[in-house]
Design a protein around this motif. Structure first.
Motif, PDB file in Angstrom:
ATOM      1  N   LEU A  97       0.823  -1.200   0.000  1.00  0.00           N
ATOM      2  CA  LEU A  97       0.000   0.000   0.000  1.00  0.00           C
ATOM      3  C   LEU A  97       0.858   1.251   0.000  1.00  0.00           C
ATOM      4  O   LEU A  97       1.938   1.281   0.582  1.00  0.00           O
ATOM      5  N   SER A  98       0.373   2.310  -0.633  1.00  0.00           N
ATOM      6  CA  SER A  98       1.051   3.601  -0.630  1.00  0.00           C
ATOM      7  C   SER A  98      -0.001   4.703  -0.675  1.00  0.00           C
ATOM      8  O   SER A  98      -1.088   4.518  -1.212  1.00  0.00           O
ATOM      9  N   GLN A  99       0.356   5.860  -0.112  1.00  0.00           N
ATOM     10  CA  GLN A  99      -0.595   6.953   0.007  1.00  0.00           C
ATOM     11  C   GLN A  99      -0.851   7.602  -1.349  1.00  0.00           C
ATOM     12  O   GLN A  99       0.047   7.735  -2.182  1.00  0.00           O
ATOM     13  N   VAL A 100      -2.103   7.977  -1.608  1.00  0.00           N
ATOM     14  CA  VAL A 100      -2.472   8.725  -2.814  1.00  0.00           C
ATOM     15  C   VAL A 100      -3.038  10.066  -2.398  1.00  0.00           C
ATOM     16  O   VAL A 100      -3.499  10.255  -1.262  1.00  0.00           O
ATOM     17  N   SER A 104      -8.566  10.239  -8.401  1.00  0.00           N
ATOM     18  CA  SER A 104      -8.368   9.965  -9.826  1.00  0.00           C
ATOM     19  C   SER A 104      -7.134   9.117 -10.082  1.00  0.00           C
ATOM     20  O   SER A 104      -6.944   8.605 -11.183  1.00  0.00           O
ATOM     21  N   GLN A 105      -6.287   8.962  -9.068  1.00  0.00           N
ATOM     22  CA  GLN A 105      -5.106   8.126  -9.215  1.00  0.00           C
ATOM     23  C   GLN A 105      -5.461   6.641  -9.246  1.00  0.00           C
ATOM     24  O   GLN A 105      -4.637   5.823  -9.639  1.00  0.00           O
ATOM     25  N   PHE A 106      -6.677   6.304  -8.800  1.00  0.00           N
ATOM     26  CA  PHE A 106      -7.107   4.911  -8.815  1.00  0.00           C
ATOM     27  C   PHE A 106      -7.662   4.569 -10.195  1.00  0.00           C
ATOM     28  O   PHE A 106      -8.676   5.123 -10.619  1.00  0.00           O
ATOM     29  N   SER A 107      -7.014   3.638 -10.877  1.00  0.00           N
ATOM     30  CA  SER A 107      -7.467   3.277 -12.227  1.00  0.00           C
ATOM     31  C   SER A 107      -8.743   2.455 -12.205  1.00  0.00           C
ATOM     32  O   SER A 107      -9.453   2.383 -13.213  1.00  0.00           O
ATOM     33  N   ASN A 134       0.330  -0.112  -8.302  1.00  0.00           N
ATOM     34  CA  ASN A 134      -0.094  -0.247  -9.699  1.00  0.00           C
ATOM     35  C   ASN A 134      -1.337   0.581  -9.989  1.00  0.00           C
ATOM     36  O   ASN A 134      -2.055   0.338 -10.947  1.00  0.00           O
ATOM     37  N   SER A 135      -1.597   1.570  -9.100  1.00  0.00           N
ATOM     38  CA  SER A 135      -2.699   2.529  -9.279  1.00  0.00           C
ATOM     39  C   SER A 135      -4.069   1.883  -9.207  1.00  0.00           C
ATOM     40  O   SER A 135      -4.993   2.261  -9.924  1.00  0.00           O
ATOM     41  N   THR A 136      -4.228   0.906  -8.336  1.00  0.00           N
ATOM     42  CA  THR A 136      -5.536   0.290  -8.112  1.00  0.00           C
ATOM     43  C   THR A 136      -5.932   0.423  -6.652  1.00  0.00           C
ATOM     44  O   THR A 136      -5.070   0.541  -5.773  1.00  0.00           O
ATOM     45  N   ARG A 141     -12.560  -6.211  -3.078  1.00  0.00           N
ATOM     46  CA  ARG A 141     -11.969  -7.282  -2.277  1.00  0.00           C
ATOM     47  C   ARG A 141     -12.598  -7.291  -0.896  1.00  0.00           C
ATOM     48  O   ARG A 141     -12.909  -6.257  -0.327  1.00  0.00           O
ATOM     49  N   ALA A 142     -12.791  -8.504  -0.337  1.00  0.00           N
ATOM     50  CA  ALA A 142     -13.378  -8.625   0.996  1.00  0.00           C
ATOM     51  C   ALA A 142     -12.477  -7.967   2.032  1.00  0.00           C
ATOM     52  O   ALA A 142     -11.252  -8.041   1.967  1.00  0.00           O
TER      53      ALA A 142
END
Length: 593
Positions: A97-100, A104-107, A134-136, A141-142
């Motif tokens: 995990l990394s901070q966004v 809009s950074q989430f594809s 990977n921008s997701t 996901r559960a």
């Protein structure tokens, strides 16, 4: 006197079981005090990498083996290792995990998603939602309560930071009330999560400091067996024996989906010598037991198996450098009797798998190709393989292509998880001086045959063979398994009167979990490979069918120890009804680790 002693031992086996349970319980209790581990368990046989031999078998046995291989049973420590490996793999695969700073950074997050506004607020207003490199976001996901608690804690920390930097106007009173309720609701999970992380870090540090390898694990099996054979002349010619065999399997995975097996073996087990009523030894391998295969005779250590399993597309591919046998890569359809290493299934080589898989072996390659979708009820597949017994020998009429070899093709059919069927064809070639048709790939004169009578095994000259077999396993319930096979072998030699035909068949009934989970009661009956009406040097040596009856009960003392008393009854040894029946009694103890 030795025979009376063994019979008394078998009669008293329940007492032995009870004492063993008591001793093992005390030993395990002491081990728990002395070790930081919670509960040591052993895999059967199989490996956590792909198990090629059972790739298309859906009738589950106690252990899934790969196949033919030792399977490492999972322990609590193994579970921790799996967690560590999983987290490590996620990091290596950039799944951490990394901070966004913007939604809009989430594809994989669209403005039309029902949670878009909530995510946008949490990301852009509070900055407390992390994503994958990977921008997701992977919002489908559960989520566990522990993971939610961790996310909530991150938001709380961010809110406290905003308040501390005089930006409290970004946080409303309503937000603070909601967060306070959530913090109270998940206070127990947060405390537990902190404890689990601290414990995991400590145990990970301990494992890293003492790990054997980051890519290799050691799986072992040790067999102790007390055995004797009874019969008129045969009984007098043999004594009660105490034999052993040890196998240590180094299982290495380079991608997480493949596995390299480097197996060390040692043993001193020898098969009994059967004697006919004429006082002459019968040249037969009837009644040979699984732990007597691959024995070094004096407990000398050798590398007896070197093999690599790797998936290539939808196919499961197998490569053997030495010691390969057909049952390493093809379904044998004989659950509970075949355990792929000889310590937890049937006592005899005959009852463990169809003799057609004992033709040839050594070095070579194989692949299993499934057809249709993986989720379908009917699952067909095709297995093909080639093994050469003298692949390492560069001499004349030797090597990978000109020496002894066996090429196998098998159609596999699985119907649900209750029925599996295999139709097998094996074409083999044996040069002059070969030990026999059912040699298990030994290929060298002086080594033992694996199964069957002398008439079915002996090749007088260089010979080619075409063998056909059918095997099937049916599990009508979780407490009952029925399996069987039949094989026909057509042998053509280069000399006169050198051609013959051999047959073999068997049927087994297994009752798993009888009396206790992990126990197995097995009863097997059939005819070991035999050849009738052979002339020449075999004239008058015997033309009867040698029937084989076997019963065993594997008692699981613990996850690591099993004790198996059993009896093998052989009629017409050497295909001669004039020879007295032979009865083999065995008390086998198996340790897996």
């Amino acid at each position: 006197m030795s025979h009376i002693l063994l019979w008394k031992t078998l009669v008293l086996s329940p007492v032995v079981l009870g004492v063993t349970v008591l001793v093992c319980a005390k030993a395990m209790a002491a081990a728990e005090v002395a070790s930081y581990s919670e509960d040591t368990k052993p895999k059967a046989a199989q490996t956590e990498a792909p198990i090629a031999a059972n790739a298309s078998i859906f009738i589950q046995t106690e252990q899934p083996k790969v196949n033919q291989q030792l399977v490492a049973q999972k322990t609590d420590e193994n579970k921790v290792l799996e967690e560590v490996n999983r987290y490590s793999s996620e990091g290596k695969n950039q799944n951490s995990l990394s901070q966004v700073t913007s939604v809009s950074q989430f594809s994989d997050v669209q403005p039309t998603d029902w949670a878009f506004q909530a995510l946008q607020s949490l990301v852009e207003r509070y900055g407390c939602i992390a994503g994958y490199p990977n921008s997701t976001y992977r919002g489908n996901r559960a989520l566990t309560r522990y993971e939610f608690a961790a996310g909530l804690n991150a938001c709380l920390d961010r809110v406290n930071e905003l308040i501390a930097t005089a930006t409290a106007d970004l946080v409303t009173k309503q937000d603070l009330a909601t967060l306070q309720r959530l913090q109270e609701e998940f206070s127990a999970e947060l405390a537990t999560l902190r404890g689990r992380v601290d414990s995991l870090e400590a145990r990970t540090a301990e494992l890293e400091a003492n790990q054997f390898s980051t890519t290799t694990k050691l799986v072992g099996e040790a067999i102790f067996a007390v055995s004797d054979i009874f019969g008129n002349i045969t009984g007098d010619a043999n004594n009660t024996v105490f034999q052993d065999r040890v196998r240590l399997d180094l299982q290495t995975s380079f991608t997480g989906k493949d596995v390299l097996h480097t197996r060390l073996a040692a043993g001193n087990a020898l098969a009994f010598t059967q004697v006919g009523n004429d006082g002459i030894a019968i040249n037969t391998t009837e009644g040979t037991q699984t732990f007597q295969i691959g024995s070094t005779g004096n407990n000398g250590v050798i590398i007896d198996w070197l093999a690599y399993y790797v998936p290539i597309g939808p196919a499961q591919v197998y490569f053997a450098g030495t010691g390969g046998i057909h049952s390493d890569y093809v379904p044998t359809n004989n659950p509970y009797f075949e355990d792929f290493d000889g310590g937890n299934g049937a006592l005899s080589t005959f009852a463990s798998e169809s003799p057609i898989y004992r033709i040839g072996g050594g070095a070579g390659a194989a692949l299993t190709l499934p057809f249709g979708s993986s989720g379908s009820f009917f699952k067909p597949s095709l297995t093909i393989g080639y093994l050469a017994s003298n692949a390492n020998d560069p001499g004349p009429n030797q090597g990978l292509l000109e020496g002894n070899y066996a090429a196998l093709g098998q159609l596999n059919f699985s119907v649900g998880d209750r029925l599996s069927i295999g139709a097998t064809y094996v074409h083999g070639y044996n040069g002059g001086g070969s030990i026999g048709l059912f040699d298990g790939g030994s290929g060298n004169p002086g080594t033992i045959r694996v199964v069957g009578t002398n008439q079915a095994n002996t090749l007088l000259n260089a010979s080619s063979s075409n063998s056909y077999g059918v095997s099937a396993a049916f599990r009508p319930s979780d407490k009952l398994s029925i399996s069987g096979f039949i094989s026909y072998h057509d042998v053509t030699g280069v000399g006169a009167d050198d051609d013959y035909e051999a047959w073999s068949y068997g049927l087994g009934v297994a009752l798993p979990d009888l009396g206790k989970k992990g126990n197995v009661l097995g009863i097997f009956a059939g005819a070991e490979p035999y050849a009738r009406n052979r002339g020449g040097v075999f004239a008058g040596t015997g033309n009867d069918i040698p029937y084989h009856f076997e019963g065993f009960y594997k008692y699981r003392v613990s996850d690591n120890i099993s004790i198996t008393p059993g009896v093998i009854w052989l009629t017409s040894p050497g295909q001669n009804s004039n020879n007295d029946d032979a009865i083999i009694g065995t008390l086998r103890t198996t340790f897996t680790f």
